[in-house]
Design an enzyme around this catalytic site. Structure first.
Site, PDB file in Angstrom:
ATOM      1  N   ALA A 235       0.808  -1.244   0.000  1.00  0.00           N
ATOM      2  CA  ALA A 235       0.000   0.000   0.000  1.00  0.00           C
ATOM      3  C   ALA A 235       0.836   1.287   0.000  1.00  0.00           C
ATOM      4  CB  ALA A 235      -0.993   0.034   1.164  1.00  0.00           C
ATOM      5  N   ALA A 236       2.167   1.173  -0.191  1.00  0.00           N
ATOM      6  CA  ALA A 236       2.981   2.396  -0.260  1.00  0.00           C
ATOM      7  C   ALA A 236       2.569   3.209  -1.498  1.00  0.00           C
ATOM      8  CB  ALA A 236       4.461   2.052  -0.319  1.00  0.00           C
ATOM      9  N   GLY A 237       2.450   2.532  -2.637  1.00  0.00           N
ATOM     10  CA  GLY A 237       2.035   3.222  -3.870  1.00  0.00           C
ATOM     11  C   GLY A 237       0.624   3.788  -3.721  1.00  0.00           C
ATOM     12  N   ASP A 238      -0.238   3.053  -3.035  1.00  0.00           N
ATOM     13  CA  ASP A 238      -1.621   3.526  -2.831  1.00  0.00           C
ATOM     14  C   ASP A 238      -1.633   4.782  -1.976  1.00  0.00           C
ATOM     15  OD1 ASP A 238      -2.440   1.266  -4.202  1.00  0.00           O
ATOM     16  OD2 ASP A 238      -2.708   0.082  -2.369  1.00  0.00           O
TER      17      ASP A 238
END
Ligand code: RIB
Length: 289
Positions: A235-238
């Site tokens: 979820a870093a990109g999210d």
């Protein structure tokens, strides 16, 4: 401006392991956790937790996992009126194995595969010119394409996170203003030339620990990210995408919005889990000042 997220909701079943198993092999893991994930839900959650006015459209199963998603998202203020419950599929599931901060993910789309044009039409009834659409590729691609086209017709700003990589979105790139691929997704979509050729205005390439790059087709500039002790990149990109649209919705420049999103993403990498790793706005603002 309001943020409209069209996307997926998955329940993430996560195990950490000292090494990934080979085919036919069993290895021991630890720290099992089940938490709300899915790229759409994570991005909506991040944008709302960071302070945005967020609406989400998606489909969950009529089960406990679906209920947990609605509670999780409404808990940070996401409007969930357009998250439909279906009786014909279970809530989407992601099996995630984490090793030294990296992950491998297997998804069963479940209810996410039932997203349809009627959902999109109902969702956009109240949307206005200038509102923002943020979407990804964990639902049927023709429906995501339809959402991009409908949003463009309404005069909305359209942001596409082309993840997970899928070439079927290429014919719909012409309806996206901003595209946020990682390096693998960028290559699969044919590279920058193809994407700009389709009419996209800005490409934000996420580069993992090397930060990100903003390219408007004429100039491109790289930005480092703040280094942290990475424990889980899920979820870093999210989180970056959520922070990015939040900034845009507040009238910040693209550069300011990306820097804010990137800082939020760095914090998310230092924590376990998907939506549960998203920081508050205060944490981002005070982060390594
Ligand atoms: O981007 C991270 C997400 O990808 C996880 O939460 C998982 O559900 C998969 O969709």
């Amino acid at each position: 401006m309001r943020i409209f997220v069209v996307g997926s909701l998955n329940t993430d079943l996560v195990i950490e392991t000292d090494r990934f198993p080979q085919a036919g092999e069993t290895v021991y893991g630890k720290n099992f956790m089940s938490n709300s994930g899915g790229k759409g839900a994570n991005q909506a959650f991040a944008a709302a937790k960071l302070g945005g006015d967020v609406y989400m459209c998606g489909v969950v199963g009529d089960d406990g996992f679906g209920k947990a998603h609605l509670e999780n998202l409404s808990g940070v203020g996401v409007n969930v009126e357009h998250i439909r419950k279906t009786k014909t599929s279970p809530t989407g599931t992601a099996i995630i194995v984490v090793n030294e901060g990296n992950n491998r993910i297997i998804i069963d789309g479940g209810a996410n595969t039932e997203l349809c044009k009627d959902d999109i039409d109902a969702f956009f009834k109240e949307a206005e010119s200038g509102d923002i659409l943020l979407t990804q590729l964990e639902n049927p691609i023709d429906i995501i394409g339809y959402a991009l086209k409908s949003a463009r017709e309404k005069g909305m700003v359209t942001v596409l996170n082309p993840a997970p990589a899928n070439t079927a979105i290429i014919p719909y790139l012409k309806y996206a203003d901003i595209v946020t691929p990682n390096e693998t997704e960028l290559e699969l979509l044919g590279g920058k030339k193809e994407i700009f050729g389709a009419g996209v205005s800005e490409i934000i390439t996420t580069l993992g620990k090397n930060g990100f790059e903003i390219d408007d087709g004429k100039t491109s500039k790289r930005y480092p990210c703040i280094e942290v002790k990475v424990v889980d990149t899920t979820a870093a990109g999210d989180t970056l995408c959520g922070g990015l649209v939040l900034g845009l919705s507040e009238g910040k420049t693209l550069e300011e919005s990306c820097i804010f999103g990137s800082r939020a993403a760095s914090i998310a990498c230092s924590r376990y889990g998907a939506s549960k790793s998203v920081p508050t706005r205060k944490e981002v603002e005070n982060f390594k000042k």
